[in-house]
Write an enzyme that holds these catalytic residues in place. Structure first.
Site, PDB file in Angstrom:
ATOM      1  N   ASN A  61      49.282  31.677  44.877  1.00 38.49           N
ATOM      2  CA  ASN A  61      50.208  31.183  43.315  1.00 38.49           C
ATOM      3  C   ASN A  61      51.422  31.595  43.196  1.00 38.49           C
ATOM      4  O   ASN A  61      52.404  32.003  44.655  1.00 38.49           O
ATOM      5  CB  ASN A  61      49.655  32.912  42.513  1.00 38.49           C
ATOM      6  CG  ASN A  61      50.283  34.026  42.929  1.00 38.49           C
ATOM      7  OD1 ASN A  61      50.275  34.337  44.004  1.00 38.49           O
ATOM      8  ND2 ASN A  61      49.850  34.635  41.407  1.00 38.49           N
ATOM      9  N   GLU A  63      54.980  31.495  41.129  1.00 34.38           N
ATOM     10  CA  GLU A  63      55.319  31.732  39.885  1.00 34.38           C
ATOM     11  C   GLU A  63      57.241  30.768  39.720  1.00 34.38           C
ATOM     12  O   GLU A  63      57.802  30.454  40.558  1.00 34.38           O
ATOM     13  CB  GLU A  63      55.518  33.468  39.700  1.00 34.38           C
ATOM     14  CG  GLU A  63      54.377  33.668  39.976  1.00 34.38           C
ATOM     15  CD  GLU A  63      53.863  35.218  39.432  1.00 34.38           C
ATOM     16  OE1 GLU A  63      54.578  36.224  39.113  1.00 34.38           O
ATOM     17  OE2 GLU A  63      52.877  35.962  39.281  1.00 34.38           O
ATOM     18  N   CYS A  72      48.269  28.809  39.403  1.00 38.16           N
ATOM     19  CA  CYS A  72      47.592  29.523  39.987  1.00 38.16           C
ATOM     20  C   CYS A  72      47.293  29.254  41.376  1.00 38.16           C
ATOM     21  O   CYS A  72      47.253  28.523  41.815  1.00 38.16           O
ATOM     22  CB  CYS A  72      45.787  29.778  39.635  1.00 38.16           C
ATOM     23  SG  CYS A  72      46.260  30.241  37.410  1.00 38.16           S
ATOM     24  N   GLU A  74      44.445  28.893  43.216  1.00 34.34           N
ATOM     25  CA  GLU A  74      43.224  28.137  43.069  1.00 34.34           C
ATOM     26  C   GLU A  74      43.540  26.614  43.368  1.00 34.34           C
ATOM     27  O   GLU A  74      43.446  26.157  43.586  1.00 34.34           O
ATOM     28  CB  GLU A  74      42.034  28.440  42.158  1.00 34.34           C
ATOM     29  CG  GLU A  74      41.957  30.133  42.214  1.00 34.34           C
ATOM     30  CD  GLU A  74      41.889  30.811  41.402  1.00 34.34           C
ATOM     31  OE1 GLU A  74      44.018  30.608  41.198  1.00 34.34           O
ATOM     32  OE2 GLU A  74      41.306  31.463  40.073  1.00 34.34           O
ATOM     33  N   CYS A 112      41.252  31.776  36.023  1.00 34.17           N
ATOM     34  CA  CYS A 112      41.239  31.750  34.626  1.00 34.17           C
ATOM     35  C   CYS A 112      41.229  30.151  34.396  1.00 34.17           C
ATOM     36  O   CYS A 112      40.380  29.671  34.854  1.00 34.17           O
ATOM     37  CB  CYS A 112      42.772  31.133  34.207  1.00 34.17           C
ATOM     38  SG  CYS A 112      43.724  29.992  34.906  1.00 34.17           S
ATOM     39  N   CYS A 115      41.659  26.592  35.915  1.00 27.91           N
ATOM     40  CA  CYS A 115      41.441  26.080  37.096  1.00 27.91           C
ATOM     41  C   CYS A 115      40.114  26.488  37.639  1.00 27.91           C
ATOM     42  O   CYS A 115      39.489  25.418  38.441  1.00 27.91           O
ATOM     43  CB  CYS A 115      41.859  27.872  38.284  1.00 27.91           C
ATOM     44  SG  CYS A 115      43.809  28.225  38.682  1.00 27.91           S
TER      45      CYS A 115
HETATM   46  N1  THU Z   1      46.570  33.830  38.975  1.00 30.02           N
HETATM   47  C1  THU Z   1      45.746  33.567  39.631  1.00 30.02           C
HETATM   48  O1  THU Z   1      46.675  32.898  40.668  1.00 30.02           O
HETATM   49  N2  THU Z   1      44.809  33.185  40.067  1.00 30.02           N
HETATM   50  C2  THU Z   1      44.364  33.633  39.036  1.00 30.02           C
HETATM   51  O2  THU Z   1      42.630  32.999  39.267  1.00 30.02           O
HETATM   52  C3  THU Z   1      44.626  34.305  37.471  1.00 30.02           C
HETATM   53  C4  THU Z   1      45.678  34.365  37.501  1.00 30.02           C
HETATM   54  C5  THU Z   1      48.123  34.050  38.738  1.00 30.02           C
HETATM   55  C6  THU Z   1      48.708  33.278  37.796  1.00 30.02           C
HETATM   56  C7  THU Z   1      50.415  34.609  37.922  1.00 30.02           C
HETATM   57  O3  THU Z   1      50.604  34.280  39.075  1.00 30.02           O
HETATM   58  C8  THU Z   1      48.992  35.900  38.015  1.00 30.02           C
HETATM   59  O4  THU Z   1      48.123  35.593  38.990  1.00 30.02           O
HETATM   60  C9  THU Z   1      48.962  36.857  36.715  1.00 30.02           C
HETATM   61  O5  THU Z   1      48.164  36.374  36.090  1.00 30.02           O
END
Ligand code: THU
Length: 160
Positions: A61, A63, A72, A74, A112, A115
């Protein structure tokens, strides 16, 4: 009234029960959590994909201080894989996450909705189901297709 039901299939395995290929992918997903950029949530997610040519690629991920601009693990990984190898199917995807304490989550990490939609697009693109491994220290959930994670999908037929 009509009732519509869907059955989804999830297997829960221990790490010992994984094939060597699956274990290799899990290790790549766990490693990728250490390269995640998550200064805001401190939730570090790693993803790894196995391609039909045997190659493993990973991502995590990313940010941003403008929160919705992040992505994310994925989607970062699938888009990276598809941009590097537009003609090579993705056959397996594994995700793992460490929480703000730095520990891997005990429950399998659940992707999520956005994804899940991208996983399904990748399946349709290559006409091949993707086996998905969701890692938790208490066990690993495995589904044999993204359809099991998003049984009622928005698909391209809806665009016509
Ligand atoms: N996140 C992912 O990378 N994958 C997921 O399946 C759920 C959430 C990340 C997004 C954000 O950077 C952090 O986790 C918190 O939501």
């Amino acid at each position: 009234m009509e009732e519509i039901s869907r059955t989804i299939h999830i297997r829960k395995l221990t790490e010992d029960e994984l094939s060597s290929e699956e274990r290799q992918l899990l290790n790549a997903a766990r490693d990728a959590t250490y390269r995640s950029y998550a200064p805001y949530s401190r939730f570090c997610v790693g993803a790894a994909v196995l391609l039909d040519n045997g190659e493993i690629l990973s991502g995590n991920n990313q940010e941003n201080c403008a929160f919705p601009s992040g992505l994310c693990a994925e989607r970062t990984t699938l888009f990276y894989a598809n941009s590097r190898h537009p003609d090579t199917p993705v056959t397996m995807l594994c995700i793992a996450a460490r929480d703000s304490s730095g520990q891997f989550t005990s429950s399998p990490i659940s992707p999520c909705g956005g994804c899940r939609q991208v996983m399904l697009e990748t399946e349709h693109r290559f006409a091949k189901p993707i086996r998905i491994l969701l890692y938790g220290t208490d066990g690993i959930y495995i589904v044999n297709s993204a359809r099991d994670l998003l049984p009622v999908e928005f698909d391209s037929d809806s665009l016509v």
